[in-house]
Design a protein around this motif. Structure first.
Motif, PDB file in Angstrom:
ATOM      1  N   LEU A   1      -3.213   5.367   4.901  1.00 21.54           N
ATOM      2  CA  LEU A   1      -2.839   4.221   4.057  1.00 21.54           C
ATOM      3  C   LEU A   1      -3.728   4.192   2.821  1.00 21.54           C
ATOM      4  CD1 LEU A   1      -2.385   1.396   6.749  1.00 21.54           C
ATOM      5  CD2 LEU A   1      -0.614   2.823   5.685  1.00 21.54           C
TER       6      LEU A   1
ATOM      7  N   GLN B   1      -6.164   6.506   9.009  1.00 24.39           N
ATOM      8  CA  GLN B   1      -6.151   5.335   9.900  1.00 24.39           C
ATOM      9  C   GLN B   1      -6.205   5.728  11.366  1.00 24.39           C
ATOM     10  OE1 GLN B   1      -5.771   1.946   8.685  1.00 24.39           O
ATOM     11  NE2 GLN B   1      -6.248   2.957   6.762  1.00 24.39           N
TER      12      GLN B   1
ATOM     13  N   LEU C   1      -9.665 -10.595   5.658  1.00 18.75           N
ATOM     14  CA  LEU C   1      -9.940 -10.569   7.103  1.00 18.75           C
ATOM     15  C   LEU C   1     -11.430 -10.396   7.386  1.00 18.75           C
ATOM     16  CD1 LEU C   1      -6.959  -8.230   8.114  1.00 18.75           C
ATOM     17  CD2 LEU C   1      -7.104 -10.679   8.532  1.00 18.75           C
TER      18      LEU C   1
ATOM     19  N   GLN D   1     -12.725  -4.404  14.042  1.00 18.79           N
ATOM     20  CA  GLN D   1     -13.334  -3.123  13.633  1.00 18.79           C
ATOM     21  C   GLN D   1     -14.148  -3.429  12.389  1.00 18.79           C
ATOM     22  OE1 GLN D   1     -13.136  -0.923  11.017  1.00 18.79           O
ATOM     23  NE2 GLN D   1     -11.477  -1.788   9.794  1.00 18.79           N
TER      24      GLN D   1
ATOM     25  N   GLN E   1       0.823  -1.216   0.000  1.00 21.90           N
ATOM     26  CA  GLN E   1       0.000   0.000   0.000  1.00 21.90           C
ATOM     27  C   GLN E   1       0.859   1.268   0.000  1.00 21.90           C
ATOM     28  OE1 GLN E   1      -2.189  -0.923   3.564  1.00 21.90           O
ATOM     29  NE2 GLN E   1      -0.315  -1.374   4.665  1.00 21.90           N
TER      30      GLN E   1
ATOM     31  N   GLY F   1      -6.324  -6.353   3.470  1.00 20.36           N
ATOM     32  CA  GLY F   1      -7.294  -6.567   4.542  1.00 20.36           C
ATOM     33  C   GLY F   1      -8.548  -7.322   4.096  1.00 20.36           C
TER      34      GLY F   1
ATOM     35  N   ILE G   1      -3.859 -13.578   7.984  1.00 22.41           N
ATOM     36  CA  ILE G   1      -4.743 -14.653   7.488  1.00 22.41           C
ATOM     37  C   ILE G   1      -3.998 -15.983   7.553  1.00 22.41           C
ATOM     38  CG2 ILE G   1      -6.025 -15.482   5.469  1.00 22.41           C
ATOM     39  CD1 ILE G   1      -6.231 -12.452   4.661  1.00 22.41           C
TER      40      ILE G   1
ATOM     41  N   ILE H   1       1.047  -7.064   8.508  1.00 22.18           N
ATOM     42  CA  ILE H   1       1.576  -7.479   7.199  1.00 22.18           C
ATOM     43  C   ILE H   1       2.651  -6.527   6.663  1.00 22.18           C
ATOM     44  CG2 ILE H   1      -0.054  -6.295   5.628  1.00 22.18           C
ATOM     45  CD1 ILE H   1      -0.394  -9.090   4.253  1.00 22.18           C
TER      46      ILE H   1
ATOM     47  N   GLY I   1      -2.977  -3.529  13.111  1.00 18.64           N
ATOM     48  CA  GLY I   1      -2.626  -2.637  14.228  1.00 18.64           C
ATOM     49  C   GLY I   1      -1.216  -2.077  14.163  1.00 18.64           C
ATOM     50  N   GLY I   2      -0.685  -1.889  12.937  1.00 12.38           N
ATOM     51  CA  GLY I   2       0.713  -1.496  12.739  1.00 12.38           C
ATOM     52  C   GLY I   2       1.142  -0.206  13.418  1.00 12.38           C
TER      53      GLY I   2
HETATM   54  N1  SAM Z   1      -7.521   1.974  13.096  1.00 12.84           N
HETATM   55  C1  SAM Z   1      -7.400   1.647  11.750  1.00 12.84           C
HETATM   56  C2  SAM Z   1      -8.610   1.811  10.882  1.00 12.84           C
HETATM   57  O1  SAM Z   1      -9.637   1.163  11.094  1.00 12.84           O
HETATM   58  O2  SAM Z   1      -8.516   2.609   9.956  1.00 12.84           O
HETATM   59  C3  SAM Z   1      -6.666   0.398  11.500  1.00 12.84           C
HETATM   60  C4  SAM Z   1      -5.254   0.652  11.871  1.00 12.84           C
HETATM   61  S1  SAM Z   1      -4.013  -0.434  11.464  1.00 12.84           S
HETATM   62  C5  SAM Z   1      -2.899   0.748  10.772  1.00 12.84           C
HETATM   63  C6  SAM Z   1      -4.512  -1.451  10.117  1.00 12.84           C
HETATM   64  C7  SAM Z   1      -3.368  -2.343   9.672  1.00 12.84           C
HETATM   65  O3  SAM Z   1      -3.848  -3.593   9.193  1.00 12.84           O
HETATM   66  C8  SAM Z   1      -2.526  -1.764   8.548  1.00 12.84           C
HETATM   67  O4  SAM Z   1      -1.272  -1.384   9.046  1.00 12.84           O
HETATM   68  C9  SAM Z   1      -2.421  -2.903   7.526  1.00 12.84           C
HETATM   69  O5  SAM Z   1      -1.131  -3.024   6.968  1.00 12.84           O
HETATM   70  C10 SAM Z   1      -2.802  -4.093   8.386  1.00 12.84           C
HETATM   71  N2  SAM Z   1      -3.279  -5.262   7.624  1.00 12.84           N
HETATM   72  C11 SAM Z   1      -4.108  -5.260   6.545  1.00 12.84           C
HETATM   73  N3  SAM Z   1      -4.276  -6.521   6.113  1.00 12.84           N
HETATM   74  C12 SAM Z   1      -3.551  -7.333   6.934  1.00 12.84           C
HETATM   75  C13 SAM Z   1      -3.335  -8.737   6.982  1.00 12.84           C
HETATM   76  N4  SAM Z   1      -3.881  -9.562   6.087  1.00 12.84           N
HETATM   77  N5  SAM Z   1      -2.537  -9.227   7.967  1.00 12.84           N
HETATM   78  C14 SAM Z   1      -1.967  -8.397   8.877  1.00 12.84           C
HETATM   79  N6  SAM Z   1      -2.127  -7.055   8.865  1.00 12.84           N
HETATM   80  C15 SAM Z   1      -2.918  -6.531   7.912  1.00 12.84           C
END
Ligand code: SAM
Length: 277
Positions: free
Chosen positions: A47, A52, A168, A190, A31, A165, A141, A107, A84-85
């Motif tokens: 992102l 975010q 998920l 969420q 991304q 995402g 996943i 990820i 949750g990065g």
């Molecule tokens: N609070 C935020 C929102 O709802 O907008 C979410 C914050 S957090 C930054 C979301 C994170 O999920 C991102 O950093 C993204 O890289 C991660 N992510 C997306 N798909 C993923 C996957 N398949 N496995 C692990 N992390 C993932």
């Protein structure tokens, strides 16, 4: 010159913040990653053009995604955060004394690195070598497929159901989450806006309810998400989150969450009740 950053929710709606300074931009394997300093929300992670988290109001989202499930479980010891990065969720998770191990599977290493540098107050648990935290850069996943009967609480702190995402928000993923939880475990995700993602919310509620005996949606007001009101969905094997906190654990000092709100956040407006019927 004035600079503005807009999240386009659709081709007819956007949310815009005036930018003081662009601190970071990069393109990862997954991304576009940006950190901008805004007048209204302070430093903000963006992102693929989607807001975010921001330093001014992140406490709402992170307290609500972490403390509602963690205070529902009477003794959460093994906790997993997927996504949750920015580190805000794991920061709240490790504040619970009962938690022995807090794993996080994100990820995108670029998100973690950028947040460590530019959002240090949010990512503090990732920065300080917290002995409870185990960070893995990988696909949540895939991680979920490999885990069995391991976690008390799983928190899916994911981005929108597009790009990495997407998977998920599927029945197959929820099956793996169910398998990865202990017999009294629960998970939260969420689940987007009750105004703009109604079909998604209906589908995922059905999917989760087909697996978990208790499925509940709760709300919080998040200023940087279009629509303001934001949904979280819990699937639980045993404990009903809507009855409030279980066990007798000390209240943490928080800015949004508290024990009464834990119950009231499950009280839904009629249009959302209708949606879930
Ligand atoms: N609070 C935020 C929102 O709802 O907008 C979410 C914050 S957090 C930054 C979301 C994170 O999920 C991102 O950093 C993204 O890289 C991660 N992510 C997306 N798909 C993923 C996957 N398949 N496995 C692990 N992390 C993932």
């Amino acid at each position: 010159m004035q600079l503005w950053c807009t999240e386009n929710q659709s081709d007819s709606l956007g949310l815009t913040a005036r930018v003081k300074e662009t601190l970071f931009t990069g393109r990862s394997e997954f991304q576009d990653v940006a950190i901008v300093d805004t007048y209204q929300f302070g430093r903000m992670l963006v992102l693929d053009g989607v807001f975010q988290t921001s330093v001014v109001e992140e406490f709402i989202y992170h307290e609500m995604i972490a403390h509602v499930p963690l205070y529902t479980h009477p003794n959460p010891q093994q906790v997993l955060v997927i996504g949750g990065g920015d580190g805000g969720t794991i920061r709240e998770v490790v504040r619970h004394d009962s938690v022995k191990v807090a794993e996080m599977v994100e990820i995108d290493g670029m998100v973690v690195d950028a947040c460590k540098k530019y959002l240090p107050e949010t990512s503090i648990a990732l920065n300080e070598n917290n002995p409870k935290v185990r960070l893995k850069i990988g696909d949540g996943i895939k991680h979920m497929k490999e885990a069995e009967n391991k976690y008390d609480v799983i928190i899916v702190d994911c981005s929108d159901p597009i790009g990495p995402g997407e998977g998920l928000f599927t029945h197959a993923f929820y099956q793996d989450v169910f398998k990865a939880l202990k017999p009294d475990g629960l998970f939260v995700q969420q689940t987007e806006s009750p105004f703009y993602h109604q079909e998604l919310i209906q589908r995922l509620t059905k999917d989760i309810a087909s697996l978990f005996p208790i499925t509940k949606l709760y709300l919080a007001s998040i200023p940087i998400y279009p629509g303001g009101l934001h949904c979280f969905t819990i699937g639980s094997k045993q404990y009903d989150p809507s009855t409030g906190e279980t066990g007798k654990r000390p209240q943490l000092k928080t800015r949004y969450y508290h024990a009464d709100l834990h119950k009231s956040c499950f009280v839904l407006p009629n249009f959302i009740r209708e949606l879930l019927k």
